[in-house]
Motif scaffolding. Structure first.
Motif, PDB file in Angstrom:
ATOM      1  N   ILE A 101       0.898  -1.143   0.000  1.00 29.63           N
ATOM      2  CA  ILE A 101       0.000   0.000   0.000  1.00 29.63           C
ATOM      3  C   ILE A 101       0.940   1.196   0.000  1.00 29.63           C
ATOM      4  CG2 ILE A 101      -1.805   1.278   1.211  1.00 29.63           C
ATOM      5  CD1 ILE A 101      -2.615  -1.418   2.528  1.00 29.63           C
ATOM      6  N   GLY A 102       1.157   1.744  -1.196  1.00 31.59           N
ATOM      7  CA  GLY A 102       2.172   2.777  -1.364  1.00 31.59           C
ATOM      8  C   GLY A 102       1.714   4.142  -0.894  1.00 31.59           C
ATOM      9  N   GLN A 103       0.471   4.454  -1.095  1.00 33.79           N
ATOM     10  CA  GLN A 103      -0.112   5.724  -0.662  1.00 33.79           C
ATOM     11  C   GLN A 103      -1.493   5.411  -0.097  1.00 33.79           C
ATOM     12  OE1 GLN A 103       1.475   8.709  -0.774  1.00 33.79           O
ATOM     13  NE2 GLN A 103       3.241   7.751  -1.728  1.00 33.79           N
ATOM     14  N   PHE A 104      -1.882   6.193   0.887  1.00 41.11           N
ATOM     15  CA  PHE A 104      -3.163   5.955   1.541  1.00 41.11           C
ATOM     16  C   PHE A 104      -3.547   7.248   2.230  1.00 41.11           C
ATOM     17  CE2 PHE A 104      -5.735   4.651   5.179  1.00 41.11           C
ATOM     18  CZ  PHE A 104      -6.594   3.720   4.632  1.00 41.11           C
ATOM     19  N   GLY A 105      -4.593   7.911   1.756  1.00 42.82           N
ATOM     20  CA  GLY A 105      -4.930   9.167   2.392  1.00 42.82           C
ATOM     21  C   GLY A 105      -6.330   9.654   2.089  1.00 42.82           C
ATOM     22  N   LYS A 106      -6.829  10.476   3.009  1.00 48.26           N
ATOM     23  CA  LYS A 106      -8.158  11.068   2.871  1.00 48.26           C
ATOM     24  C   LYS A 106      -8.029  12.531   2.482  1.00 48.26           C
ATOM     25  CE  LYS A 106      -9.630  10.344   6.984  1.00 48.26           C
ATOM     26  NZ  LYS A 106     -10.559  10.341   8.099  1.00 48.26           N
ATOM     27  N   VAL A 138       0.739  -8.090   3.086  1.00 45.82           N
ATOM     28  CA  VAL A 138       0.462  -6.709   2.699  1.00 45.82           C
ATOM     29  C   VAL A 138       1.389  -5.857   3.545  1.00 45.82           C
ATOM     30  CG1 VAL A 138      -1.268  -4.882   2.540  1.00 45.82           C
ATOM     31  CG2 VAL A 138      -1.962  -7.276   2.284  1.00 45.82           C
ATOM     32  N   MET A 139       2.043  -4.899   2.918  1.00 45.92           N
ATOM     33  CA  MET A 139       2.948  -4.030   3.677  1.00 45.92           C
ATOM     34  C   MET A 139       2.649  -2.571   3.383  1.00 45.92           C
ATOM     35  SD  MET A 139       6.602  -4.387   1.644  1.00 45.92           S
ATOM     36  CE  MET A 139       7.392  -2.942   2.325  1.00 45.92           C
ATOM     37  N   LEU A 140       3.092  -1.729   4.282  1.00 48.77           N
ATOM     38  CA  LEU A 140       2.985  -0.293   4.086  1.00 48.77           C
ATOM     39  C   LEU A 140       4.084   0.372   4.883  1.00 48.77           C
ATOM     40  CD1 LEU A 140       1.641   1.069   6.879  1.00 48.77           C
ATOM     41  CD2 LEU A 140      -0.383  -0.033   5.961  1.00 48.77           C
ATOM     42  N   GLU A 141       4.352   1.610   4.524  1.00 49.47           N
ATOM     43  CA  GLU A 141       5.300   2.429   5.252  1.00 49.47           C
ATOM     44  C   GLU A 141       4.547   3.650   5.755  1.00 49.47           C
ATOM     45  OE1 GLU A 141       9.315   1.556   2.680  1.00 49.47           O
ATOM     46  OE2 GLU A 141       7.912   3.076   1.943  1.00 49.47           O
ATOM     47  N   PRO A 159       4.295  -3.826  13.283  1.00 50.80           N
ATOM     48  CA  PRO A 159       5.549  -3.191  12.845  1.00 50.80           C
ATOM     49  C   PRO A 159       6.613  -4.225  12.487  1.00 50.80           C
ATOM     50  CG  PRO A 159       5.136  -2.787  15.187  1.00 50.80           C
ATOM     51  CD  PRO A 159       3.990  -3.583  14.669  1.00 50.80           C
ATOM     52  N   VAL A 160       7.293  -3.989  11.397  1.00 47.63           N
ATOM     53  CA  VAL A 160       8.456  -4.792  11.021  1.00 47.63           C
ATOM     54  C   VAL A 160       9.696  -4.118  11.593  1.00 47.63           C
ATOM     55  CG1 VAL A 160       9.862  -5.618   9.067  1.00 47.63           C
ATOM     56  CG2 VAL A 160       7.361  -5.611   8.900  1.00 47.63           C
ATOM     57  N   THR A 161       9.690  -2.803  11.533  1.00 45.32           N
ATOM     58  CA  THR A 161      10.801  -2.020  12.060  1.00 45.32           C
ATOM     59  C   THR A 161      10.338  -1.263  13.298  1.00 45.32           C
ATOM     60  OG1 THR A 161      10.206  -0.193  10.597  1.00 45.32           O
ATOM     61  CG2 THR A 161      11.891  -1.702   9.808  1.00 45.32           C
ATOM     62  N   ASP A 162      11.229  -1.168  14.271  1.00 46.11           N
ATOM     63  CA  ASP A 162      10.928  -0.414  15.488  1.00 46.11           C
ATOM     64  C   ASP A 162      11.374   1.029  15.377  1.00 46.11           C
ATOM     65  OD1 ASP A 162       9.926  -2.722  16.702  1.00 46.11           O
ATOM     66  OD2 ASP A 162      11.926  -3.304  17.376  1.00 46.11           O
ATOM     67  N   THR A 163      12.291   1.258  14.470  1.00 48.44           N
ATOM     68  CA  THR A 163      12.800   2.611  14.251  1.00 48.44           C
ATOM     69  C   THR A 163      12.653   2.946  12.775  1.00 48.44           C
ATOM     70  OG1 THR A 163      15.029   1.760  13.917  1.00 48.44           O
ATOM     71  CG2 THR A 163      14.463   2.484  16.138  1.00 48.44           C
ATOM     72  N   PRO A 164      12.503   4.218  12.460  1.00 47.32           N
ATOM     73  CA  PRO A 164      12.356   4.607  11.058  1.00 47.32           C
ATOM     74  C   PRO A 164      13.579   4.232  10.228  1.00 47.32           C
ATOM     75  CG  PRO A 164      11.794   6.424  12.523  1.00 47.32           C
ATOM     76  CD  PRO A 164      12.403   5.349  13.366  1.00 47.32           C
ATOM     77  N   ASP A 165      13.345   3.963   8.935  1.00 47.43           N
ATOM     78  CA  ASP A 165      14.450   3.689   8.020  1.00 47.43           C
ATOM     79  C   ASP A 165      15.074   5.005   7.566  1.00 47.43           C
ATOM     80  OD1 ASP A 165      12.800   4.807   6.112  1.00 47.43           O
ATOM     81  OD2 ASP A 165      12.456   2.959   5.005  1.00 47.43           O
ATOM     82  N   SER A 168      12.869   7.977   7.097  1.00 47.69           N
ATOM     83  CA  SER A 168      12.085   8.335   8.276  1.00 47.69           C
ATOM     84  C   SER A 168      10.711   7.675   8.280  1.00 47.69           C
ATOM     85  CB  SER A 168      11.929   9.855   8.406  1.00 47.69           C
ATOM     86  OG  SER A 168      13.184  10.443   8.530  1.00 47.69           O
ATOM     87  N   LEU A 169      10.643   6.470   7.741  1.00 44.54           N
ATOM     88  CA  LEU A 169       9.382   5.732   7.691  1.00 44.54           C
ATOM     89  C   LEU A 169       9.501   4.421   8.446  1.00 44.54           C
ATOM     90  CD1 LEU A 169       8.548   6.217   3.902  1.00 44.54           C
ATOM     91  CD2 LEU A 169       7.575   7.475   5.833  1.00 44.54           C
TER      92      LEU A 169
END
Length: 186
Positions: A101-106, A138-141, A159-165, A168-169
């Motif tokens: 899910i590359g983009q997701f917004g209202k 399914v993944m998202l950042e 969460p896959v990561t505990d800290t941003p990559d 900063s995601l």
């Protein structure tokens, strides 16, 4: 709808909470679509719509991606994600295919659509693709913002990561449940 009309249509989308979401739709979505990099789905208000005055309530984009697995993941964790094994040719898996899910917004202008409803639309499209191609992750950042993290966790993402990559995601994933992906083709 031609490209000029599409650009005019999407120009009315505003996302005050995340400029990147607005920027993608305005400046990249059409190119990504035409190059086959992703597919963008627009949710609009059908009740108050006429052909010349559609209101975009939200949108999302989907793409094929690779989930990079952290070194710290145990074989059991990797096997749970993969569904079959934690190794290939005797080597621990480091990546798995995923639907991004590359983009997701209202749209900030309208409040008729909840995040949960937008995600329901999104996951219905994910499942359409999954039924044809397979896949289970399914993944998202997302930005490291407590409200976003709480929302994605509340709908089953972990969460896959505990800290941003480096961007900063944070990376999240969700395994599609058996009852969601059961194929009736076999």
């Amino acid at each position: 709808m031609g490209e000029d009309k599409t650009k005019s249509f999407i120009a009315n989308f505003l996302c005050k909470k995340d400029e990147d979401i607005e920027n993608f739709l305005h400046n990249k979505a059409i190119e990504f679509e035409s190059k086959g990099k992703s597919r963008t789905y627009i949710v609009y208000d059908e009740d108050n719509a006429n052909a010349d005055d559609l209101h975009i309530l939200g949108y999302f984009s989907l793409a094929i991606s690779i989930l990079e697995l952290p070194e710290r993941y145990s074989n059991n964790k990797i096997k749970n994600l993969d569904g079959i094994s934690s190794k290939k040719h005797g080597e621990k898996l480091k990546r798995l295919p995923a639907i991004l899910i590359g983009q997701f917004g209202k749209n900030s202008v309208y409040n008729e659509l909840s995040g949960n409803d937008l995600m329901d639309f999104c996951l219905s499209k994910v499942l359409e693709g999954q039924r044809i191609l397979g896949g289970r992750i399914v993944m998202l950042e997302c930005k490291n913002e407590p409200k976003l993290i709480k929302f994605y966790k509340s709908i089953g993402f972990v969460p896959v990561t505990d800290t941003p990559d480096n961007n900063s995601l944070l990376v999240f994933n969700r395994i599609l449940r058996f009852e969601e992906i059961r194929s009736t083709d076999i």
